[in-house]
Design a protein around this motif. Structure first.
Motif, PDB file in Angstrom:
ATOM      1  N   GLY A   4       0.832  -1.201   0.000  1.00  0.00           N
ATOM      2  CA  GLY A   4       0.000   0.000   0.000  1.00  0.00           C
ATOM      3  C   GLY A   4       0.861   1.243   0.000  1.00  0.00           C
ATOM      4  N   PHE A   5       0.179   2.393  -0.059  1.00  0.00           N
ATOM      5  CA  PHE A   5       0.892   3.655  -0.231  1.00  0.00           C
ATOM      6  C   PHE A   5       0.229   4.768   0.569  1.00  0.00           C
ATOM      7  N   VAL A   6       1.074   5.690   1.019  1.00  0.00           N
ATOM      8  CA  VAL A   6       0.610   6.973   1.537  1.00  0.00           C
ATOM      9  C   VAL A   6       1.270   8.014   0.641  1.00  0.00           C
ATOM     10  N   PHE A   7       0.446   8.766  -0.076  1.00  0.00           N
ATOM     11  CA  PHE A   7       0.964   9.799  -0.961  1.00  0.00           C
ATOM     12  C   PHE A   7       1.032  11.124  -0.208  1.00  0.00           C
ATOM     13  N   VAL A   8       2.227  11.700  -0.128  1.00  0.00           N
ATOM     14  CA  VAL A   8       2.448  13.025   0.447  1.00  0.00           C
ATOM     15  C   VAL A   8       2.493  13.974  -0.738  1.00  0.00           C
ATOM     16  N   VAL A   9       1.438  14.783  -0.882  1.00  0.00           N
ATOM     17  CA  VAL A   9       1.238  15.506  -2.132  1.00  0.00           C
ATOM     18  C   VAL A   9       0.839  16.961  -1.897  1.00  0.00           C
ATOM     19  N   PRO A  10       1.562  17.898  -2.523  1.00  0.00           N
ATOM     20  CA  PRO A  10       1.111  19.284  -2.513  1.00  0.00           C
ATOM     21  C   PRO A  10       0.077  19.506  -3.623  1.00  0.00           C
ATOM     22  N   GLU A  11      -0.652  20.571  -3.496  1.00  0.00           N
ATOM     23  CA  GLU A  11      -1.571  20.952  -4.562  1.00  0.00           C
ATOM     24  C   GLU A  11      -0.889  21.993  -5.443  1.00  0.00           C
TER      25      GLU A  11
ATOM     26  N   TYR B  10       1.665  -0.272 -14.314  1.00  0.00           N
ATOM     27  CA  TYR B  10       0.255  -0.639 -14.212  1.00  0.00           C
ATOM     28  C   TYR B  10       0.052  -1.732 -13.152  1.00  0.00           C
ATOM     29  N   ALA B  11       0.458  -2.951 -13.441  1.00  0.00           N
ATOM     30  CA  ALA B  11       0.177  -4.083 -12.551  1.00  0.00           C
ATOM     31  C   ALA B  11       0.760  -3.879 -11.154  1.00  0.00           C
ATOM     32  N   GLU B  12       1.854  -3.160 -11.063  1.00  0.00           N
ATOM     33  CA  GLU B  12       2.519  -2.951  -9.764  1.00  0.00           C
ATOM     34  C   GLU B  12       1.641  -2.133  -8.810  1.00  0.00           C
ATOM     35  N   TRP B  13       0.700  -1.358  -9.336  1.00  0.00           N
ATOM     36  CA  TRP B  13      -0.218  -0.568  -8.514  1.00  0.00           C
ATOM     37  C   TRP B  13      -1.483  -1.359  -8.146  1.00  0.00           C
ATOM     38  N   ASN B  14      -1.839  -2.351  -8.930  1.00  0.00           N
ATOM     39  CA  ASN B  14      -3.146  -3.014  -8.835  1.00  0.00           C
ATOM     40  C   ASN B  14      -3.413  -3.669  -7.485  1.00  0.00           C
ATOM     41  N   ASP B  15      -4.667  -3.553  -7.056  1.00  0.00           N
ATOM     42  CA  ASP B  15      -5.182  -4.236  -5.868  1.00  0.00           C
ATOM     43  C   ASP B  15      -4.396  -3.921  -4.607  1.00  0.00           C
ATOM     44  N   LYS B  16      -4.048  -2.660  -4.495  1.00  0.00           N
ATOM     45  CA  LYS B  16      -3.376  -2.155  -3.293  1.00  0.00           C
ATOM     46  C   LYS B  16      -4.188  -0.981  -2.770  1.00  0.00           C
ATOM     47  N   ALA B  17      -3.842  -0.491  -1.597  1.00  0.00           N
ATOM     48  CA  ALA B  17      -4.583   0.611  -0.979  1.00  0.00           C
ATOM     49  C   ALA B  17      -3.702   1.845  -0.889  1.00  0.00           C
ATOM     50  N   ALA B  18      -4.359   3.005  -0.801  1.00  0.00           N
ATOM     51  CA  ALA B  18      -3.609   4.258  -0.684  1.00  0.00           C
ATOM     52  C   ALA B  18      -4.375   5.258   0.163  1.00  0.00           C
ATOM     53  N   GLY B  19      -3.598   6.075   0.855  1.00  0.00           N
ATOM     54  CA  GLY B  19      -4.125   7.204   1.611  1.00  0.00           C
ATOM     55  C   GLY B  19      -3.357   8.449   1.219  1.00  0.00           C
ATOM     56  N   PHE B  20      -3.843   9.600   1.688  1.00  0.00           N
ATOM     57  CA  PHE B  20      -3.261  10.873   1.267  1.00  0.00           C
ATOM     58  C   PHE B  20      -2.969  11.784   2.446  1.00  0.00           C
ATOM     59  N   VAL B  21      -1.801  12.415   2.367  1.00  0.00           N
ATOM     60  CA  VAL B  21      -1.452  13.532   3.232  1.00  0.00           C
ATOM     61  C   VAL B  21      -1.142  14.665   2.266  1.00  0.00           C
ATOM     62  N   THR B  22      -2.030  15.647   2.226  1.00  0.00           N
ATOM     63  CA  THR B  22      -1.887  16.735   1.263  1.00  0.00           C
ATOM     64  C   THR B  22      -1.573  18.033   1.992  1.00  0.00           C
ATOM     65  N   TYR B  23      -1.049  18.986   1.238  1.00  0.00           N
ATOM     66  CA  TYR B  23      -0.766  20.294   1.817  1.00  0.00           C
ATOM     67  C   TYR B  23      -0.808  21.358   0.730  1.00  0.00           C
ATOM     68  N   GLY B  24      -1.082  22.580   1.182  1.00  0.00           N
ATOM     69  CA  GLY B  24      -1.127  23.695   0.245  1.00  0.00           C
ATOM     70  C   GLY B  24      -1.956  24.835   0.792  1.00  0.00           C
ATOM     71  N   ILE B  25      -2.121  25.840  -0.044  1.00  0.00           N
ATOM     72  CA  ILE B  25      -2.905  27.020   0.336  1.00  0.00           C
ATOM     73  C   ILE B  25      -4.325  26.593   0.714  1.00  0.00           C
TER      74      ILE B  25
ATOM     75  N   ASP C  35      -5.121  23.492   1.557  1.00  0.00           N
ATOM     76  CA  ASP C  35      -4.892  22.228   2.258  1.00  0.00           C
ATOM     77  C   ASP C  35      -4.612  21.047   1.325  1.00  0.00           C
ATOM     78  N   GLY C  36      -4.501  21.289   0.039  1.00  0.00           N
ATOM     79  CA  GLY C  36      -4.172  20.229  -0.906  1.00  0.00           C
ATOM     80  C   GLY C  36      -5.307  19.293  -1.246  1.00  0.00           C
TER      81      GLY C  36
ATOM     82  N   ALA D 121      -5.150  16.790   5.649  1.00  0.00           N
ATOM     83  CA  ALA D 121      -5.042  17.980   4.805  1.00  0.00           C
ATOM     84  C   ALA D 121      -4.364  19.082   5.612  1.00  0.00           C
ATOM     85  N   LEU D 122      -3.109  19.343   5.285  1.00  0.00           N
ATOM     86  CA  LEU D 122      -2.303  20.320   6.020  1.00  0.00           C
ATOM     87  C   LEU D 122      -2.396  21.691   5.364  1.00  0.00           C
ATOM     88  N   SER D 123      -2.663  22.688   6.170  1.00  0.00           N
ATOM     89  CA  SER D 123      -2.772  24.059   5.689  1.00  0.00           C
ATOM     90  C   SER D 123      -1.424  24.769   5.766  1.00  0.00           C
ATOM     91  N   ILE D 124      -1.047  25.409   4.678  1.00  0.00           N
ATOM     92  CA  ILE D 124       0.180  26.224   4.698  1.00  0.00           C
ATOM     93  C   ILE D 124       0.055  27.316   5.752  1.00  0.00           C
TER      94      ILE D 124
END
Length: 193
Positions: free
Chosen positions: A78-85, A102-117, A119-120, A144-147
């Protein structure tokens, strides 16, 4: 052991993603010590613009950098994506990195930690659509992290210091629990990449 990659989704010099990913990993280690959390930095993989001649869905990777990236992503549950907007979406280097495989991503889970003006949050909404096409189950809870409120910034041209509000870590641990639970549940349907 369940393995989760914390993917830093920006390669911009002066980005805030490194300190956000470090915060996620530290909190994850305290909250879920039986789960393996690694930081995967797109900057370290130095992927060029997509240069494979065959669409990723066929899995016929030709380039050495693609094979290394496929091995890295394929090794996680699985994955946690740390992503700005950026401009109402997520950064182009992350889209490029996703499109290599493609296949390397399949049938896995993901969550998000975003940030930006803003909150991303719009970055995560676009990323959810892309990941759905790759059969990645995204969890509901999002950090969702606020700048303005979760970083101390004295110079707008500098990354500042991450100072998350007290409500952020409980949200983070809830999201991590969801990602781990879904990653483990999806193991039974996952075809080895």
């Amino acid at each position: 052991m369940t393995r989760i990659a914390i993917i830093i989704g920006s390669t911009r010099p002066g980005r805030r993603g490194g300190q956000v990913a470090a915060w996620v990993r530290e909190a994850a280690g305290r909250h879920r010590p039986a789960t393996d959390f690694d930081v995967l930095d797109l900057h370290d993989h130095a992927l060029p613009h997509l240069d494979e001649s065959t669409p990723a869905i066929f899995g016929s990777y030709e380039r050495e950098h693609t094979l290394r990236w496929a091995e890295a992503i394929g090794s996680y549950d699985g994955f946690v994506f740390v992503v700005p907007e950026y401009n109402h979406s997520f950064p182009a280097p992350l889209k490029n990195a996703i499109d290599f495989l493609y296949a390397e991503w399949n049938d896995k889970a993901a969550g998000f930690v975003t940030y930006g003006i803003n909150d991303g949050v719009r970055a995560a909404e676009h990323l959810r659509q892309v990941l759905a096409e790759l059969k990645v189950a995204t969890v509901r809870t999002q950090v969702a992290l606020s700048i303005h409120h979760d970083f101390t910034i004295t110079d707008p041209l500098e990354p500042g210091t991450l100072t998350p509000g007290p409500h952020q870590e409980p949200t983070l641990t809830t999201m991590l629990d969801e990602v781990v639970a879904w990653s483990e549940a999806l193991r039974s349907v996952r075809v080895p990449a």
